[in-house]
Write an enzyme that holds these catalytic residues in place. Sequence first.
Site, PDB file in Angstrom:
ATOM      1  N   HIS A  77      29.828  38.409  27.725  1.00 18.17           N
ATOM      2  CA  HIS A  77      30.947  38.632  26.816  1.00 18.17           C
ATOM      3  C   HIS A  77      31.475  37.314  26.254  1.00 18.17           C
ATOM      4  O   HIS A  77      31.351  36.253  26.871  1.00 18.17           O
ATOM      5  CB  HIS A  77      32.065  39.387  27.527  1.00 18.17           C
ATOM      6  CG  HIS A  77      31.691  40.795  27.855  1.00 18.17           C
ATOM      7  ND1 HIS A  77      32.573  41.683  28.410  1.00 18.17           N
ATOM      8  CD2 HIS A  77      30.526  41.478  27.680  1.00 18.17           C
ATOM      9  CE1 HIS A  77      31.969  42.857  28.565  1.00 18.17           C
ATOM     10  NE2 HIS A  77      30.727  42.744  28.140  1.00 18.17           N
ATOM     11  N   GLU A  79      34.515  36.178  25.930  1.00 20.30           N
ATOM     12  CA  GLU A  79      35.523  35.544  26.776  1.00 20.30           C
ATOM     13  C   GLU A  79      34.859  34.809  27.945  1.00 20.30           C
ATOM     14  O   GLU A  79      35.258  33.701  28.303  1.00 20.30           O
ATOM     15  CB  GLU A  79      36.505  36.594  27.316  1.00 20.30           C
ATOM     16  CG  GLU A  79      37.218  37.390  26.238  1.00 20.30           C
ATOM     17  CD  GLU A  79      36.497  38.684  25.840  1.00 20.30           C
ATOM     18  OE1 GLU A  79      37.198  39.619  25.405  1.00 20.30           O
ATOM     19  OE2 GLU A  79      35.250  38.766  25.960  1.00 20.30           O
ATOM     20  N   CYS A 105      37.660  43.302  28.465  1.00 15.29           N
ATOM     21  CA  CYS A 105      37.322  44.326  29.450  1.00 15.29           C
ATOM     22  C   CYS A 105      37.835  43.872  30.816  1.00 15.29           C
ATOM     23  O   CYS A 105      38.322  42.748  30.971  1.00 15.29           O
ATOM     24  CB  CYS A 105      35.807  44.528  29.495  1.00 15.29           C
ATOM     25  SG  CYS A 105      34.914  43.152  30.275  1.00 15.29           S
TER      26      CYS A 105
END
Length: 157
Positions: A77, A79, A105
């Site tokens: 991801h 992030e 998430c």
Amino acid sequence: MRPTWDEYFLEIAELVSRRSTCLRRAVGAVLVREKRILSTGYNGAPSGLAHCLEAGCLRDELNVPPGERHELCRGIHAEQNAIIQAALHGVSTKDSAMYCTHQPCVLCAKMMVNAGIRRVVCGGEYPDDLAVQILAEAGVKVDLNPCKGGKGAYSSP
């Protein structure tokens, strides 16, 4: 017209997302402290591995809905990549802010808490209620769509 700092960093996150190789959702993230960019990240396969554009998407093949079964994805991801890039280059993430094109998430939320990120600014939503709970419980301030008139949709007291 000069953008606010939130607009500025969210627009940079949007630009970073254009490097994404995910077939389902292009996400970008910018890690910031004291109005300075520490690192950026976009979602895609680990360095040196085939991208989803080449290898396909197992989550699509199995009809996995958004917000579920993250372990079935070959990508990292945005992030996570921003946090990893900071670590790789010896940059502390303590007391920083993460600007993301989408709400993180639960996996990213847990990493953010342990990385010492104190604020998350999201340009869009993502269906993960546990992430919301984790960030709130940890005292991470979250602002959802602040540039579009949104409120701190879920912030800890």
